[in-house]
Design a protein around this motif. Structure first.
Motif, PDB file in Angstrom:
ATOM      1  N   LEU A 146      22.650 -37.789  -9.411  1.00  0.00           N
ATOM      2  CA  LEU A 146      21.228 -38.075  -9.197  1.00  0.00           C
ATOM      3  C   LEU A 146      20.940 -38.390  -7.736  1.00  0.00           C
ATOM      4  O   LEU A 146      19.889 -38.019  -7.209  1.00  0.00           O
ATOM      5  CB  LEU A 146      20.789 -39.237 -10.080  1.00  0.00           C
ATOM      6  N   ARG A 147      21.865 -39.068  -7.073  1.00  0.00           N
ATOM      7  CA  ARG A 147      21.649 -39.405  -5.662  1.00  0.00           C
ATOM      8  C   ARG A 147      21.541 -38.130  -4.825  1.00  0.00           C
ATOM      9  O   ARG A 147      20.722 -38.038  -3.906  1.00  0.00           O
ATOM     10  CB  ARG A 147      22.795 -40.280  -5.159  1.00  0.00           C
ATOM     11  N   THR A 148      22.339 -37.130  -5.159  1.00  0.00           N
ATOM     12  CA  THR A 148      22.263 -35.858  -4.443  1.00  0.00           C
ATOM     13  C   THR A 148      20.904 -35.215  -4.627  1.00  0.00           C
ATOM     14  O   THR A 148      20.309 -34.682  -3.688  1.00  0.00           O
ATOM     15  CB  THR A 148      23.361 -34.894  -4.949  1.00  0.00           C
ATOM     16  N   GLN A 149      20.362 -35.267  -5.855  1.00  0.00           N
ATOM     17  CA  GLN A 149      19.047 -34.680  -6.124  1.00  0.00           C
ATOM     18  C   GLN A 149      17.956 -35.421  -5.369  1.00  0.00           C
ATOM     19  O   GLN A 149      17.044 -34.817  -4.813  1.00  0.00           O
ATOM     20  CB  GLN A 149      18.762 -34.708  -7.628  1.00  0.00           C
ATOM     21  N   VAL A 150      18.039 -36.743  -5.326  1.00  0.00           N
ATOM     22  CA  VAL A 150      17.022 -37.538  -4.635  1.00  0.00           C
ATOM     23  C   VAL A 150      17.097 -37.309  -3.130  1.00  0.00           C
ATOM     24  O   VAL A 150      16.080 -37.183  -2.454  1.00  0.00           O
ATOM     25  CB  VAL A 150      17.190 -39.035  -4.958  1.00  0.00           C
ATOM     26  N   GLU A 151      18.296 -37.248  -2.576  1.00  0.00           N
ATOM     27  CA  GLU A 151      18.455 -37.118  -1.132  1.00  0.00           C
ATOM     28  C   GLU A 151      18.012 -35.761  -0.613  1.00  0.00           C
ATOM     29  O   GLU A 151      17.821 -35.583   0.587  1.00  0.00           O
ATOM     30  CB  GLU A 151      19.912 -37.380  -0.754  1.00  0.00           C
TER      31      GLU A 151
END
Length: 478
Positions: A255-260
């Protein structure tokens, strides 16, 4: 049945009959756990004749074991059930019947291992083996491991469909295009895994470090751990927390990759760009200095360097996430707790997290740590969103800079009263986002009464993959 399938029919080739034998055996084993002697012996003869290991027919042997003994088969399982472009094999009528028989044997292995789960008590080793086989099925369908079961994996190229049709030109036999069925396959795999977890004596497994080490964290397993955490202690509780922590970290990474990937804020061109090498706009610099090209020396003389603007306009935003923690919303509770912690780490985003059933709980003090947050939830019970609204409304200080994300199936006790409160905060200028499900598979249901009224209000319910919610939040916070 076996005699009909095995006997050459009019116009049918030997390969066609072999393929039928393998698929008839698959159907027989899926719907009747007892072996059909004729089908088993005929299938064994087919598998041995085409040079595949007989162990392929044993549902007790995992795909991992097959691949370890025969490494060359690993590549054949990848994308096994993804349709091929018509005529890819170059045969006269577009069919490679020998390849179809081989494919049928491999497909049967994956499907039988995943969907024939039997009955009775399940051991940690059996659950681990099933999870591994389910991963091979996902790879066969062109997805990343975990992409269908709710592990937040991402679909691979094959998952989006390849453009191949179920029957190609010239009578070519192809694998049916399953891309439209993937959203339905994912929840079914999740349900199968959930059933296996329920059939396992989880407390006994967790109390044994050796057995607990065999467990692979998944949404189904985490749900059981969260429901049973108050009944665990000592070694069992420590192992349960370790599994929850592993799962949280894995999902958070995705999820962090998607948000970033989001661009936060619009470029602020009133602030001069920093004149550092990483901001150098090489293309623009060359273009602007082309008049200084010396054809004799074949050299470009640069009078001025141009740099990219990187400073962005940002306004402090408040994100209030309200999550229904009743029994039907476990997947959403886990995902949104992790998602809230990620957004809490962004600059100028003030995140508040509330959970409710018939009582509301303010989890904001722990929003930075999804692991600790989940341990404080009490999954299950009824649903009364008005108690959560009473906590959320005082947190709205600047409506225009506030987004309220409300995750629930909206089967409420005081529906009219809750909806009027939601409509009121929406009219005040708050960005109100109702979400029906925040799962990795997209499975979920929403009360039709609320769905219709949210649509009339101009705030349609978001239902489906968690990436949809990530997209909506990024649009508001930029």
């Amino acid at each position: 049945m076996a005699e009909v399938a095995a006997a050459p029919g009019a116009g049918a080739s030997i390969e066609d009959n072999r393929r039928q034998v393998l698929y008839w055996r698959l159907l027989a084993r899926l719907f009747d756990h007892d072996e059909q002697a004729t089908l088993e012996s005929a299938s064994l003869a087919v598998v041995e004749d085409i040079g595949l290991p007989p162990a392929l027919l044993d549902p007790q042997i995992s795909v991992d074991s097959i691949v370890q003994r025969h490494p060359d088969l690993a590549g054949e399982f990848d994308g096994l059930m993804v349709p091929e472009p018509d005529g890819a094999d170059g045969k006269g009528d577009g069919r490679d019947r020998a390849a179809e028989v081989r494919r049928a044997a491999l497909v049967s292995k994956v499907l039988l291992n995943v969907f024939a789960t039997g009955s009775g008590t399940v051991t940690a080793e059996q659950l681990s083996r099933w999870q591994s086989d389910a991963g091979w099925l996902e790879r066969a369908l062109g997805c990343e491991v975990g992409g269908l079961r709710g592990g937040n994996g991402r679909s691979g190229p094959g998952a989006a469909g390849t453009g191949a049709s179920p029957t190609g030109g010239g009578g070519r036999y192809t694998i049916p295009d399953l891309s439209n069925l993937l959203p339905a396959i994912g929840p079914e795999l999740g349900a199968l895994e959930g059933d296996l977890v329920k059939r396992m004596h989880l407390r006994e497994v967790l109390a044994d470090p050796r057995l607990a080490a065999r467990l692979t964290p998944s949404m189904s397993l985490i749900e059981q751990l969260l429901r049973d955490k108050n009944n665990l202690s000592g070694v069992a509780l420590a192992n349960a927390k370790a599994l929850i922590r592993r799962f949280v970290d894995e999902v958070a990474d995705v999820l962090r990759t998607q948000v970033e990937k989001a661009t936060v804020g619009t470029l602020d061109r009133s602030i001069p760009p920093k004149r550092v090498y990483r901001n150098l706009d090489l293309d623009r610099t060359i273009w602007k200095n082309l008049t200084n090209w010396d054809p004799e020396e074949e050299r470009l003389y640069v009078d001025r360097l141009y740099y990219r603007h990187t400073t962005r306009k940002t306004t402090p935003q408040r994100l209030i996430v309200v999550v229904d923690q009743s029994g039907s919303m476990v997947d959403s509770m886990v995902n949104c707790t992790i998602l809230a912690s990620i957004f809490a780490g962004l600059p100028k985003v003030d995140v508040h997290l509330l959970a409710y059933d018939t009582q509301a709980l303010d989890l904001t003090p722990w929003v930075q740590d999804p692991f600790e947050t989940l341990l404080r939830t009490q999954l299950g019970g009824g649903t009364d969103g008005t108690v959560a609204m009473a906590l959320a409304q005082p947190k709205i200080a600047e409506p225009r800079n506030t987004v309220v994300v409300w995750i629930s199936d909206f089967y409420e006790w005081r529906s009219e009263e809750l909806f009027q409160s939601m409509a009121a905060i929406h009219r005040s200028g708050v960005k109100f986002i109702p979400v029906g499900s925040v799962t990795s598979s997209g499975r979920g249901s929403v009360n039709p009464w609320f769905r219709d009224r949210f649509k009339d209000l101009g705030t349609p319910v978001i239902s489906g993959h968690i990436r949809k919610l990530v997209h909506e939040l990024k649009n508001f916070l930029t």
